[in-house]
Design an enzyme around this catalytic site. Structure first.
Site, PDB file in Angstrom:
ATOM      1  N   SER A   7      48.963  21.985  27.618  1.00  0.00           N
ATOM      2  CA  SER A   7      49.341  21.373  26.945  1.00  0.00           C
ATOM      3  C   SER A   7      48.596  20.276  26.181  1.00  0.00           C
ATOM      4  O   SER A   7      48.850  19.586  26.487  1.00  0.00           O
ATOM      5  CB  SER A   7      50.653  21.511  26.930  1.00  0.00           C
ATOM      6  OG  SER A   7      50.681  21.063  25.987  1.00  0.00           O
ATOM      7  N   HIS A  32      46.111  25.199  26.050  1.00  0.00           N
ATOM      8  CA  HIS A  32      47.631  26.093  24.660  1.00  0.00           C
ATOM      9  C   HIS A  32      48.393  24.312  23.857  1.00  0.00           C
ATOM     10  O   HIS A  32      47.945  22.975  23.881  1.00  0.00           O
ATOM     11  CB  HIS A  32      48.616  25.265  26.295  1.00  0.00           C
ATOM     12  CG  HIS A  32      50.547  26.068  25.645  1.00  0.00           C
ATOM     13  ND1 HIS A  32      50.361  26.732  25.760  1.00  0.00           N
ATOM     14  CD2 HIS A  32      51.796  25.124  24.899  1.00  0.00           C
ATOM     15  CE1 HIS A  32      52.105  26.960  24.828  1.00  0.00           C
ATOM     16  NE2 HIS A  32      52.319  25.984  24.602  1.00  0.00           N
ATOM     17  N   ASP A  34      50.420  23.520  20.663  1.00  0.00           N
ATOM     18  CA  ASP A  34      51.642  23.490  20.496  1.00  0.00           C
ATOM     19  C   ASP A  34      51.944  23.097  19.270  1.00  0.00           C
ATOM     20  O   ASP A  34      51.880  21.791  18.583  1.00  0.00           O
ATOM     21  CB  ASP A  34      53.031  23.127  21.444  1.00  0.00           C
ATOM     22  CG  ASP A  34      53.181  22.684  22.770  1.00  0.00           C
ATOM     23  OD1 ASP A  34      53.091  24.387  23.045  1.00  0.00           O
ATOM     24  OD2 ASP A  34      52.813  22.019  23.098  1.00  0.00           O
ATOM     25  N   MET A  36      54.615  22.918  15.506  1.00  0.00           N
ATOM     26  CA  MET A  36      55.868  22.554  15.301  1.00  0.00           C
ATOM     27  C   MET A  36      56.423  22.235  14.174  1.00  0.00           C
ATOM     28  O   MET A  36      55.798  21.155  13.805  1.00  0.00           O
ATOM     29  CB  MET A  36      56.986  21.599  16.521  1.00  0.00           C
ATOM     30  CG  MET A  36      56.361  22.023  17.769  1.00  0.00           C
ATOM     31  SD  MET A  36      57.529  20.808  19.014  1.00  0.00           S
ATOM     32  CE  MET A  36      56.712  20.752  20.340  1.00  0.00           C
ATOM     33  N   HIS A  65      50.293  28.244  20.325  1.00  0.00           N
ATOM     34  CA  HIS A  65      52.329  28.431  20.312  1.00  0.00           C
ATOM     35  C   HIS A  65      53.043  28.305  19.227  1.00  0.00           C
ATOM     36  O   HIS A  65      53.191  26.832  18.874  1.00  0.00           O
ATOM     37  CB  HIS A  65      52.851  27.737  21.670  1.00  0.00           C
ATOM     38  CG  HIS A  65      53.949  27.509  22.170  1.00  0.00           C
ATOM     39  ND1 HIS A  65      54.910  27.704  22.757  1.00  0.00           N
ATOM     40  CD2 HIS A  65      55.344  28.836  21.644  1.00  0.00           C
ATOM     41  CE1 HIS A  65      56.092  27.702  22.747  1.00  0.00           C
ATOM     42  NE2 HIS A  65      56.359  28.043  22.314  1.00  0.00           N
ATOM     43  N   MET A  67      56.104  27.504  17.088  1.00  0.00           N
ATOM     44  CA  MET A  67      57.233  27.021  17.158  1.00  0.00           C
ATOM     45  C   MET A  67      57.032  26.789  15.383  1.00  0.00           C
ATOM     46  O   MET A  67      57.502  26.019  15.286  1.00  0.00           O
ATOM     47  CB  MET A  67      57.716  26.291  17.677  1.00  0.00           C
ATOM     48  CG  MET A  67      57.161  26.141  19.345  1.00  0.00           C
ATOM     49  SD  MET A  67      57.465  24.688  20.497  1.00  0.00           S
ATOM     50  CE  MET A  67      55.737  24.719  20.532  1.00  0.00           C
ATOM     51  N   MET A 136      59.812  30.388  27.870  1.00  0.00           N
ATOM     52  CA  MET A 136      60.271  29.210  28.073  1.00  0.00           C
ATOM     53  C   MET A 136      60.703  28.817  28.987  1.00  0.00           C
ATOM     54  O   MET A 136      62.313  29.903  28.895  1.00  0.00           O
ATOM     55  CB  MET A 136      60.989  28.823  26.182  1.00  0.00           C
ATOM     56  CG  MET A 136      60.147  28.997  25.213  1.00  0.00           C
ATOM     57  SD  MET A 136      58.658  27.795  24.681  1.00  0.00           S
ATOM     58  CE  MET A 136      59.198  26.364  25.470  1.00  0.00           C
ATOM     59  N   GLY A 141      60.595  22.428  21.366  1.00  0.00           N
ATOM     60  CA  GLY A 141      60.431  21.208  20.905  1.00  0.00           C
ATOM     61  C   GLY A 141      60.472  20.486  21.724  1.00  0.00           C
ATOM     62  O   GLY A 141      59.977  18.440  20.856  1.00  0.00           O
ATOM     63  N   GLY A 144      57.778  16.727  28.715  1.00  0.00           N
ATOM     64  CA  GLY A 144      58.714  15.977  29.613  1.00  0.00           C
ATOM     65  C   GLY A 144      59.923  16.752  30.000  1.00  0.00           C
ATOM     66  O   GLY A 144      60.383  15.805  30.118  1.00  0.00           O
ATOM     67  N   ASP A 174      56.089  28.093  30.262  1.00  0.00           N
ATOM     68  CA  ASP A 174      56.232  26.972  29.460  1.00  0.00           C
ATOM     69  C   ASP A 174      57.384  25.583  29.389  1.00  0.00           C
ATOM     70  O   ASP A 174      57.892  26.576  28.948  1.00  0.00           O
ATOM     71  CB  ASP A 174      56.075  27.119  27.691  1.00  0.00           C
ATOM     72  CG  ASP A 174      54.960  26.405  27.052  1.00  0.00           C
ATOM     73  OD1 ASP A 174      55.234  24.719  28.064  1.00  0.00           O
ATOM     74  OD2 ASP A 174      55.475  25.829  25.873  1.00  0.00           O
ATOM     75  N   GLY A 175      56.992  24.485  30.113  1.00  0.00           N
ATOM     76  CA  GLY A 175      58.078  23.719  30.010  1.00  0.00           C
ATOM     77  C   GLY A 175      59.200  23.299  31.585  1.00  0.00           C
ATOM     78  O   GLY A 175      58.951  24.067  31.675  1.00  0.00           O
ATOM     79  N   GLY A 176      58.220  21.536  31.974  1.00  0.00           N
ATOM     80  CA  GLY A 176      58.889  21.463  33.273  1.00  0.00           C
ATOM     81  C   GLY A 176      57.808  22.411  34.086  1.00  0.00           C
ATOM     82  O   GLY A 176      58.382  21.994  35.459  1.00  0.00           O
ATOM     83  N   GLY A 196      52.133  20.430  30.478  1.00  0.00           N
ATOM     84  CA  GLY A 196      51.927  19.266  29.666  1.00  0.00           C
ATOM     85  C   GLY A 196      51.602  17.653  30.018  1.00  0.00           C
ATOM     86  O   GLY A 196      50.399  17.674  31.178  1.00  0.00           O
TER      87      GLY A 196
HETATM   88  C1  DX5 Z   1      57.471  22.664  24.338  1.00  0.00           C
HETATM   89  C2  DX5 Z   1      56.192  22.986  24.237  1.00  0.00           C
HETATM   90  C3  DX5 Z   1      55.415  22.915  25.112  1.00  0.00           C
HETATM   91  C4  DX5 Z   1      55.260  21.277  25.769  1.00  0.00           C
HETATM   92  C5  DX5 Z   1      55.579  21.486  27.686  1.00  0.00           C
HETATM   93  O1  DX5 Z   1      58.190  23.101  23.200  1.00  0.00           O
HETATM   94  O2  DX5 Z   1      56.383  24.183  23.679  1.00  0.00           O
HETATM   95  O3  DX5 Z   1      54.884  23.188  25.623  1.00  0.00           O
HETATM   96  O4  DX5 Z   1      54.476  20.723  25.448  1.00  0.00           O
HETATM   97  O5  DX5 Z   1      54.933  19.887  27.801  1.00  0.00           O
HETATM   98  P1  DX5 Z   1      55.290  19.991  29.620  1.00  0.00           P
HETATM   99  O6  DX5 Z   1      54.847  20.507  30.307  1.00  0.00           O
HETATM  100  O7  DX5 Z   1      55.216  18.440  29.664  1.00  0.00           O
HETATM  101  O8  DX5 Z   1      56.887  20.019  29.266  1.00  0.00           O
HETATM  102 ZN    ZN Z   2      54.464  25.555  24.102  1.00  0.00          ZN
END
Ligand code: DX5
Ligand code: ZN
Length: 216
Positions: A7, A32, A34, A36, A65, A67, A136, A141, A144, A174-176, A196
């Site tokens: 990401s 990826h 993102d 927003m 992605h 959002m 997710m 949003g 990290g 996606d996420g963490g 990411g």
């Molecule tokens: C969050 C994004 C993710 C984010 C993931 O809203 O959709 O794609 O960039 O980042 P990490 O891997 O740092 O959680």
């Molecule tokens: Zn994402």
């Protein structure tokens, strides 16, 4: 074959082209992206002009992605900017089938995405119509954040639905996701992994190589 989708939200935007080429050369197959809008999620990232300009520097598969509220209004613009796959949130539109059809009409792959509070069964009516379900594993949003393990139970449920229906739907998380929990996500049934901060922090090439070694 499992796929890593780094990401760019965690990239250094002053060196974006260079860092995208680095993940690509290290072996990542997807990127990826993102988007927003500050409405569907509290933060604002970037939009079509950034995607069009990075399209000129890489042929890597663009996993976009969205959002954003009412994604159906923006499908043509994201298709024009170079998306290969467009993921949109079920929570962001009342026009789920119409949005899927718009993405298909532009010849792009289609993904539907759910936030942590949305149950797995919400995706069931659309499974036959899409290429991917993005689950997710944090509140969308921000990068990290810490993975919410209960979201992996939804991955298990969706993988079971996909198998029961005899489909080949990709399941992306996606996420963490980090090196120390990527195997849990794969074991739950995900086959596309977004990361990411665990990719773009420190040595990008080494991070991608370490992920890929754990993923196959
Ligand atoms: C969050 C994004 C993710 C984010 C993931 O809203 O959709 O794609 O960039 O980042 P990490 O891997 O740092 O959680
Ligand atoms: Zn994402």
């Amino acid at each position: 074959m499992n796929i890593l989708s780094p990401s760019i939200l965690a990239a250094d935007f002053s060196r974006l082209g260079e860092q995208i080429r680095e993940v690509e050369h290290a072996g990542a197959k997807y990127l990826h992206i993102d988007v927003m809008d500050g409405v569907f999620v509290p933060s604002i990232s970037f939009g079509m002009p950034v995607i069009s300009s990075i399209r000129n520097c890489s042929d890597i598969f663009f996993d976009v992605h969205l959002m954003i509220e009412k994604p159906e209004h923006y499908i043509h613009e994201f298709a024009d900017s170079g998306a290969d796959l467009i993921n949109f949130h079920l929570e962001a539109t009342e026009e789920v089938v119409g949005t899927i059809e718009k993405i298909r009409f532009r010849g792009k792959k289609v993904g539907i995405t759910i936030k942590p509070a949305t149950p797995a069964k919400a995706v069931e009516p659309y499974l036959k119509l899409v290429d991917m379900v993005l689950v997710m594993t944090v509140e969308p949003g921000f990068g990290g954040q810490k993975l919410m393990p209960e979201c992996l139970d939804k991955v298990r449920e969706i993988r079971a639905m996909v198998m029961e229906k005899g489909l080949h739907t990709d399941i992306e998380v996606d996420g963490g996701i980090r090196l120390d929990n990527v195997e849990q996500a794969l074991e739950a049934g995900a086959n596309v992994i977004v990361s990411g901060s665990a990719v773009f922090r420190d040595n990008i090439t080494k991070n991608v190589e370490k992920f890929m070694a754990r993923m196959n």
